[in-house]
Design an enzyme around this catalytic site. Structure first.
Site, PDB file in Angstrom:
ATOM      1  N   GLU A 174      22.707  70.078   4.874  1.00 29.41           N
ATOM      2  CA  GLU A 174      22.610  71.510   5.471  1.00 29.41           C
ATOM      3  C   GLU A 174      22.182  72.989   4.713  1.00 29.41           C
ATOM      4  O   GLU A 174      22.772  74.007   4.867  1.00 29.41           O
ATOM      5  CB  GLU A 174      23.788  72.073   6.502  1.00 29.41           C
ATOM      6  CG  GLU A 174      24.130  70.767   7.412  1.00 29.41           C
ATOM      7  CD  GLU A 174      25.559  71.628   8.280  1.00 29.41           C
ATOM      8  OE1 GLU A 174      26.075  72.963   7.687  1.00 29.41           O
ATOM      9  OE2 GLU A 174      25.607  70.667   9.519  1.00 29.41           O
ATOM     10  N   GLU A 373      25.097  64.145  11.920  1.00 24.95           N
ATOM     11  CA  GLU A 373      26.402  64.815  12.129  1.00 24.95           C
ATOM     12  C   GLU A 373      26.349  65.441  13.967  1.00 24.95           C
ATOM     13  O   GLU A 373      25.841  66.031  14.090  1.00 24.95           O
ATOM     14  CB  GLU A 373      27.039  66.148  11.625  1.00 24.95           C
ATOM     15  CG  GLU A 373      27.410  65.730  10.524  1.00 24.95           C
ATOM     16  CD  GLU A 373      27.407  67.466   9.430  1.00 24.95           C
ATOM     17  OE1 GLU A 373      28.242  67.400   9.530  1.00 24.95           O
ATOM     18  OE2 GLU A 373      27.214  66.514   8.150  1.00 24.95           O
TER      19      GLU A 373
END
Ligand code: BGP
Length: 482
Positions: A174, A373
């Site tokens: 991320e 995810e």
């Protein structure tokens, strides 16, 4: 239909699951100095490990000692792959040693061997919010060009040592969360430095991200040289930013917001710094950014093999009177979406947004997609008989799997795999809670640290087992309970 070799699995990260913060020669990481928070209380980053503070990642769910039992449970669900990360501090405890820590390497050798025993492919992130604390203290993390060299050393060790054991990698988890640069939370997790200590916080964020992107590109290139079988992806936190209305001002506001959040992906996948972001830096008067000719060559030669991304929620933005420059500040410029529900932590539940995400990313990059995810944090209740009836989790995942299948079947997206967050209950990254649960497997430990860490299967365990067994064709049934 999903591919025959579709990578069904689940995801976790070292700092949220392993514990053993002082075992096997591990050094202190950024996650080790983050206190527990909750839905209303932000985690604090302390100046080192301080007596009397509660650091939930120190023990986490003790995967360090439970990994055999945990991998056996994942194998029972039929996992084809398991996404985790390597803690940099197990390999280079301070981030700058000349030689790696053999005990740390051994832990991951054992873990990956255990996965292989069951035919589970490890999917490994090199840096998932757990940079060495010393890397921040001594070097100011990715705010310093030296970071590129230190990360390269760590990446080379991993690629060489785990050659043949790991073939699917990601560099930085991320990386684009630092778009939210108003506090130190994301800059510390993503780049190992305190953005608040910089003269120009926004510029500092961009400069650190540039060094990080160069480090990532060099790692990708190196991975290919060390083993041509290696596939290395980026990892973007993908939250589509919708315009609030069809007011052209809202459309342009959302376009500008998407550029700020996803220029990272353009660099990773296209190998150059997009014009729009360079123009923005100029407009903001940032002056010269430190980027060399060699860096630009590295960026062009180290493009990723696939697009890894997380998807939890979508955002909405609305133009404000006077914002003619379309300056986007994530912590001020998002508004609530009246069309979607929210979790107990306020995260918008928007399955259609996943289809949108897959289309947006695939149209832009034409690379295989990997949803690494996706999930919903929820409070779980253990019934008297020990069962956990987490129908809300099944409902959330079912809707998202339907959306992802629509992107594949109806929109032609090439999707490699799906690893929901989280395979097992773990410590939450944003709040440090145990009770914000995501797993198919329950871990008996609560926010207060009470519980014996025993593992048990939630209802979603049996549901997901059936989903995998039918390659996503049957989303309604549950495998027989044992
Ligand atoms: C992503 C992170 C994960 C994870 C997940 C859920 O941002 O990559 O590490 O934790 O979100 O978030 P949280 O744990 O804050 O609920």
């Amino acid at each position: 239909m999903l591919r025959e070799d579709f990578l069904w699995g689940g995801a976790v990260a070292a700092h949220q699951i392993e514990g053993g913060w002082q075992e096997g020669g591990k050094g202190i990481s950024i996650a080790d100095v983050m206190t527990a928070g909750d839905v209303n209380t932000a985690r604090r980053i302390t100046d080192g490990v301080m007596p009397g503070e509660n650091y939930p990642n120190h023990e986490a769910t003790d995967f360090y000692h439970h990994y055999k039992e945990d991998i056996a449970l994942l194998a029972e669900m039929g996992f084809k792959c398991f996404r985790t990360s390597i803690a940099w501090t197990r390999i280079y405890p301070n981030g700058d040693e000349e030689e790696p820590n053999a005990e740390g390497l051994k832990f991951y050798d054992d873990l990956f061997d255990e996965c292989k025993k069951y035919g589970i492919e490890p999917v490994v992130t090199l840096s998932h919010f757990e940079m060495p604390y010393n890397f921040y203290k001594k070097y100011n993390g990715f705010a310093n060009r030296k970071s590129i060299e230190l990360f390269e050393r760590y990446a080379r060790t991993c690629f060489e040592h785990f050659k043949g054991k790991v073939k699917i990698w990601m560099t930085f988890n991320e990386i684009n969360n630092q778009t939210d640069w108003h506090s130190d939370h994301h800059s510390m997790q993503d780049s190992g430095f305190k953005v608040s200590e910089s003269e120009n916080m926004e510029k500092a964020m961009y400069q650190a991200a540039l060094y990080e992107l160069v480090a990532s590109a060099r790692a990708v290139k190196m991975a290919h040289e060390i083993d041509p079988e290696n596939k290395v992806g980026c990892m973007l936190a993908f939250c589509p930013i919708y315009p609030y209305s069809c007011n052209p001002r809202d459309i342009m506001e959302a376009t500008s917001a998407m550029q700020k959040r996803y220029w990272f992906g353009d660099v990773h996948a296209r190998g150059f710094i997009p014009e729009y972001i360079q123009a923005y830096w100029k407009r903001m008067g940032f002056g010269e950014m430190d980027i060399t000719e060699q860096d630009l060559i590295d960026l062009s030669q180290g493009t990723v093999d696939y697009i890894g991304f997380s998807y939890y929620m979508s955002f909405v933005t609305k133009w404000k009177e006077g914002n003619d420059g379309y300056i986007y500040k994530e912590w001020e410029d998002l508004v609530s979406n009246p069309f979607v529900e929210k979790t107990a932590w306020g995260w918008a539940v928007d399955p259609e947004g996943l289809r949108y995400a897959l289309n947006w990313l695939y149209d832009r990059y034409h690379l295989p997609m990997f949803i690494v995810e996706n999930g919903m944090g929820a409070y779980d209740k253990v019934e008297e008989d020990g069962s956990i009836k987490d129908t809300y989790r099944v409902d959330y995942l079912k809707k998202h799997i339907k959306a992802m299948k629509a992107a594949v079947d109806e929109d032609g997206v090439d999707l490699m795999g799906y690893t929901p967050w989280a395979a097992i209950d773990i410590v939450s990254a944003s709040t440090g809670e145990m009770d914000k649960r995501y797993g198919f497997v329950h871990v008996n430990k609560n926010n207060a640290g009470e519980g014996d860490m025993s593992r048990s299967k939630k209802d979603s365990f049996y549901w997901y087992k059936n989903v995998i067994a039918t390659n996503g064709e049957d989303l309604e049934s549950y495998a027989p309970k044992d």
